[in-house]
Design a protein around this motif. Sequence first.
Motif, mmCIF file in Angstrom:
data_model
loop_
_atom_site.group_PDB
_atom_site.id
_atom_site.type_symbol
_atom_site.label_atom_id
_atom_site.label_comp_id
_atom_site.label_asym_id
_atom_site.label_seq_id
_atom_site.Cartn_x
_atom_site.Cartn_y
_atom_site.Cartn_z
ATOM 1 N N SER A 132 -21.969 -12.689 -26.789
ATOM 2 C CA SER A 132 -22.783 -11.943 -25.845
ATOM 3 C C SER A 132 -22.039 -10.689 -25.432
ATOM 4 C CB SER A 132 -23.090 -12.803 -24.625
ATOM 5 O OG SER A 132 -21.893 -13.338 -24.122
ATOM 6 N N ASP A 366 -27.995 -12.949 -28.520
ATOM 7 C CA ASP A 366 -29.273 -12.576 -27.934
ATOM 8 C C ASP A 366 -29.555 -11.089 -28.065
ATOM 9 O OD1 ASP A 366 -27.170 -12.184 -26.337
ATOM 10 O OD2 ASP A 366 -28.045 -12.958 -24.504
ATOM 11 N N ARG A 494 -28.405 -29.391 -33.182
ATOM 12 C CA ARG A 494 -27.013 -28.954 -33.323
ATOM 13 C C ARG A 494 -26.807 -27.496 -32.923
ATOM 14 N NH1 ARG A 494 -26.592 -26.281 -38.347
ATOM 15 N NH2 ARG A 494 -28.304 -26.790 -39.764
ATOM 16 N N LYS A 495 -27.907 -26.759 -32.668
ATOM 17 C CA LYS A 495 -27.783 -25.372 -32.231
ATOM 18 C C LYS A 495 -27.615 -25.274 -30.715
ATOM 19 C CE LYS A 495 -29.017 -23.687 -36.361
ATOM 20 N NZ LYS A 495 -28.301 -22.703 -37.154
ATOM 21 N N VAL A 496 -27.725 -26.389 -30.024
ATOM 22 C CA VAL A 496 -27.691 -26.369 -28.560
ATOM 23 C C VAL A 496 -26.282 -26.010 -28.076
ATOM 24 C CG1 VAL A 496 -27.849 -27.829 -26.510
ATOM 25 C CG2 VAL A 496 -29.607 -27.956 -28.268
ATOM 26 N N GLN A 497 -26.215 -25.177 -27.040
ATOM 27 C CA GLN A 497 -24.940 -24.750 -26.472
ATOM 28 C C GLN A 497 -24.557 -25.580 -25.255
ATOM 29 O OE1 GLN A 497 -22.954 -22.258 -27.669
ATOM 30 N NE2 GLN A 497 -24.313 -21.975 -29.389
ATOM 31 N N SER A 498 -25.531 -25.907 -24.440
ATOM 32 C CA SER A 498 -25.264 -26.783 -23.313
ATOM 33 C C SER A 498 -26.587 -27.396 -22.868
ATOM 34 C CB SER A 498 -24.603 -26.032 -22.160
ATOM 35 O OG SER A 498 -25.553 -25.248 -21.471
ATOM 36 N N GLN A 518 -29.891 -25.198 -23.433
ATOM 37 C CA GLN A 518 -29.528 -23.793 -23.569
ATOM 38 C C GLN A 518 -29.058 -23.509 -24.980
ATOM 39 O OE1 GLN A 518 -26.368 -22.317 -21.041
ATOM 40 N NE2 GLN A 518 -26.411 -20.465 -22.272
ATOM 41 N N LEU A 519 -29.707 -22.508 -25.584
ATOM 42 C CA LEU A 519 -29.314 -22.101 -26.930
ATOM 43 C C LEU A 519 -28.569 -20.782 -26.825
ATOM 44 C CD1 LEU A 519 -32.804 -22.912 -28.236
ATOM 45 C CD2 LEU A 519 -30.768 -23.990 -29.145
ATOM 46 N N ALA A 520 -28.078 -20.308 -27.956
ATOM 47 C CA ALA A 520 -27.370 -19.027 -27.918
ATOM 48 C C ALA A 520 -28.316 -17.907 -27.506
ATOM 49 C CB ALA A 520 -26.745 -18.741 -29.273
ATOM 50 N N TRP A 551 -23.138 -24.326 -36.148
ATOM 51 C CA TRP A 551 -24.316 -23.821 -35.428
ATOM 52 C C TRP A 551 -24.604 -22.360 -35.764
ATOM 53 C CZ3 TRP A 551 -24.080 -19.925 -31.760
ATOM 54 C CH2 TRP A 551 -22.794 -19.557 -31.338
ATOM 55 N N HIS A 552 -23.698 -21.674 -36.454
ATOM 56 C CA HIS A 552 -24.026 -20.327 -36.930
ATOM 57 C C HIS A 552 -23.224 -19.990 -38.158
ATOM 58 C CE1 HIS A 552 -20.387 -18.088 -35.762
ATOM 59 N NE2 HIS A 552 -20.309 -18.964 -34.817
ATOM 60 N N VAL B 134 -24.034 -30.205 -18.968
ATOM 61 C CA VAL B 134 -22.996 -30.610 -19.908
ATOM 62 C C VAL B 134 -22.721 -29.473 -20.877
ATOM 63 C CG1 VAL B 134 -22.234 -32.410 -21.464
ATOM 64 C CG2 VAL B 134 -24.041 -32.887 -19.834
ATOM 65 N N VAL B 135 -21.482 -29.103 -21.033
ATOM 66 C CA VAL B 135 -21.107 -28.089 -22.019
ATOM 67 C C VAL B 135 -20.136 -28.726 -23.012
ATOM 68 C CG1 VAL B 135 -20.230 -25.774 -22.389
ATOM 69 C CG2 VAL B 135 -21.276 -26.356 -20.210
ATOM 70 N N PRO B 136 -20.550 -28.900 -24.267
ATOM 71 C CA PRO B 136 -19.634 -29.447 -25.271
ATOM 72 C C PRO B 136 -18.547 -28.426 -25.607
ATOM 73 C CG PRO B 136 -21.921 -29.445 -26.031
ATOM 74 C CD PRO B 136 -21.872 -28.598 -24.815
ATOM 75 N N ARG B 139 -18.835 -25.855 -28.435
ATOM 76 C CA ARG B 139 -19.670 -24.669 -28.319
ATOM 77 C C ARG B 139 -19.096 -23.631 -27.366
ATOM 78 N NH1 ARG B 139 -21.197 -26.986 -32.036
ATOM 79 N NH2 ARG B 139 -23.301 -27.584 -32.632
ATOM 80 N N PRO B 163 -20.309 -20.645 -23.160
ATOM 81 C CA PRO B 163 -20.823 -20.908 -24.496
ATOM 82 C C PRO B 163 -21.432 -19.611 -25.034
ATOM 83 C CG PRO B 163 -22.098 -22.085 -22.821
ATOM 84 C CD PRO B 163 -21.238 -21.076 -22.132
ATOM 85 N N ALA B 164 -21.885 -19.630 -26.276
ATOM 86 C CA ALA B 164 -22.510 -18.428 -26.830
ATOM 87 C C ALA B 164 -23.794 -18.143 -26.076
ATOM 88 C CB ALA B 164 -22.802 -18.629 -28.306
ATOM 89 N N GLY B 165 -24.185 -16.882 -26.090
ATOM 90 C CA GLY B 165 -25.442 -16.529 -25.459
ATOM 91 C C GLY B 165 -25.282 -16.289 -23.972
ATOM 92 N N ALA B 166 -26.288 -16.720 -23.225
ATOM 93 C CA ALA B 166 -26.374 -16.373 -21.814
ATOM 94 C C ALA B 166 -25.129 -16.811 -21.044
ATOM 95 C CB ALA B 166 -27.605 -17.028 -21.204
ATOM 96 N N HIS B 169 -20.903 -21.074 -17.410
ATOM 97 C CA HIS B 169 -21.141 -22.134 -16.443
ATOM 98 C C HIS B 169 -19.920 -22.245 -15.553
ATOM 99 C CE1 HIS B 169 -24.633 -22.945 -18.678
ATOM 100 N NE2 HIS B 169 -23.995 -23.390 -19.737
#
Lengths: 552, 202
Positions: A132, A366, A494-498, A518-520, A551-552, B134-136, B139, B163-166, B169
């Motif tokens: 990001s 994004d 598996r693309k999920v970030q949290s 939450q995804l990327a 995931w990417h 939860v944050v793995p 990621r 994590p990636a993106g927004a 946490h």
Amino acid sequence: MTADLPGTSEFDRWRRTSPFAIVFFVRGTIEQIRIYGQLLATFGLAFLLVRARELAGELIPVAILLIIAVAVLRYWFFRFRITGDRILIRQGVVKKTALDLPLDRIQAVNIQRSLTDRLLGLVTVSVDTAGSGAVEAVIPSVKRAFADRIRAQVAAARRERLARRAEADPSAEGVAIPTGDQRRPSRLADEALAGEAPDGRPARQLATDDPSPGEVMMKLPPGDMVRIGVRMLGEGPVGVLPLMFLARDPRDLLRYFAGQLGYLEPISREEVPHDLVSDLAELIVRAGFVAAVLAFFAVLGIYGAFKTYFGFRLYRTGAAYRTRAGLFTQHEVVVQSVKVQQVTLSQNLVDRCFRRFRMTAQPVSDDAEVLEVPLIGANMAEGLRAELFGSEGGGLTLLPQSRAMVRVSAAFIGALTVKIAAAPALSIPTIGLLFTGPSAGWAQFALIWVLVWTLAGAVIALQRWRRWGYVHDDDGIAVRSGFVARKVEAFLFRKVQSATVKQSPLQRLKGLATLEMQLAGESVEVPYIDHRAACRLRDYILYKVESNARWH
Amino acid sequence: MGSPGIPDFTKAETHNPGPFANPEVRPGSLPRAATLDWQPLHPRYAKRLQAGALIRIGVLAAVVAAAHVTVLLAGFETLSRIAVWPLRILWALCALGGAWAVVKPLIVVPRCGYAVREKDILYRSGVLWRAVRVVPFSRVQHTRTDSGVLDRRFGLANLTVFPAGAGGHKIPGLGTDTAENLRAYVSERIEAEKLEAADTGS
């Protein structure tokens, strides 16, 4: 690996772009000073016109010359280079910037061709990187070969990395390239080939003005531009229709109701002069007006559709998907299927009449460019979804009308009704009470007011609830939502970030919860499902995430 | 890496998933967020929130007081008559805000907590509207600890995992040492996950 690619030397030294890039820099400079320009427009221009009209004739050319001079300087100081493993960009006249992009961090290489670019057979390359707030490199007006070169080198770097890994651990999941036969790559190696020339032709042969970018999966004929243009009206027609039935003068209507409730001196309906003929005539005039408004926006939309999507084509090369479209500026977006985070299919009211959808595939970051198919049929959409997800997610669907969709709990309706109606329904009568004190008129008004809001809230909430739905299998989930329009977002677990499980007080009472994934790119919510099921699904997603690092 | 413990779902279930029917996962293979002993936030965090809120309320009260004095001294009769009620409401707001500033952290802070497991980090929050996030580690892109002036005064720090993106946490209100240890652990876990990812091919 990169050494054997042809043409390495051509770009492996500091280069300037084509002088025609000055047009690009002029545009950039104008973009940069626009904020100041707006101030100038309000104050300076007024000053010029009022006080020193004769100065304007000199100042404006001077300003234009200044902009061009700045653009030329910026062009002159903009240099780029591709070495074996990175792209280097040096730019800046006063503030020098050095951009250093390792090839393996590059997510996508996209191409834009403005009208000048197209006349000269040049392209503008923009490079998306991961993460990001990432820096995006834009290299204006270069030869097509340059873009092909970056793509080839990014692919080569990736292939090399995969091969190294496969060598280090032959049992590695999914990267088992048969050692004896390098020409039959596995799926991953296939993905690595993405963006490179089809059939393994060397990149240099592609360096023509309009090379074949792969197999054409679909194209949109000009007729579809009209559909896209009309689609841009969206829910507009529904919004405009009430115009037809508005009172002659809204103030009359307001006075009528206020009078009925005893707030103002009552006026009777008879005081508003009307007869059948004039009413009919007015209705026709209004219908004409509404039609004209709609037609105006439709024409705008169709022009926009032609401008953006004319000659739309979707290509496939290996596992890379590429769209190319545009009337003046031709825009090209390449997205590799591995990078796709989620796929979205949406359909508004107009689309529904055409039985078409709009489909987008969101790549890693994004701010990266989204692969968009502006008009797509149900079968094609499902096919493309299946291709993008590969062997996974076979039980998912993107179609909102699918019977596989499971509804969320009906408790959603009550909760949303309260959420919509509570504040307006209670606040206005309370304020009224403060000003007038309790009276029969107030009670009547308050009753009607609360009823109307509750009813409106309930209708909206019911419609929203009807839209919510989900379907999932072992690998992923598809979530449907919307109000008038419908939207289905699908992604692989598996693309999920949290993941977040949320509970409002009402949800706790009913044993429900909202699951947010939450995804990327963005986050997707499934509201009002069983709390234990939400936790179970959350734990399962975590398990999928942890057992699959890709995931990417 | 092979595929240990991947549940063997039948295809029939796949196409008719029901309300998240998701059986046949070996109990040991799934991380469970339900049975955790949550670590509380630092006890001083409530005091830090109180202090922060009280300072803000204090600034508001100072502004209101200044307005009040101005109205009284200005000597415009109509103005002081009109301003009576707004000023009373503002003072009441200040008093309420002050009380809330003292009470709220005492309610909120004990109900927040975090838990760190081998593969992920959890943060729960909320009193009425509750959430467990939860944050793995696999990621997480990067981590950050920060502490503002007030945080430092109370010996606290915040940990944010991105994590990636927004946006990231945030786990607020950790002791300075805890935050640093946690950050080091998370970074270590990220590295470990990266190595694992390199093995499986990312």
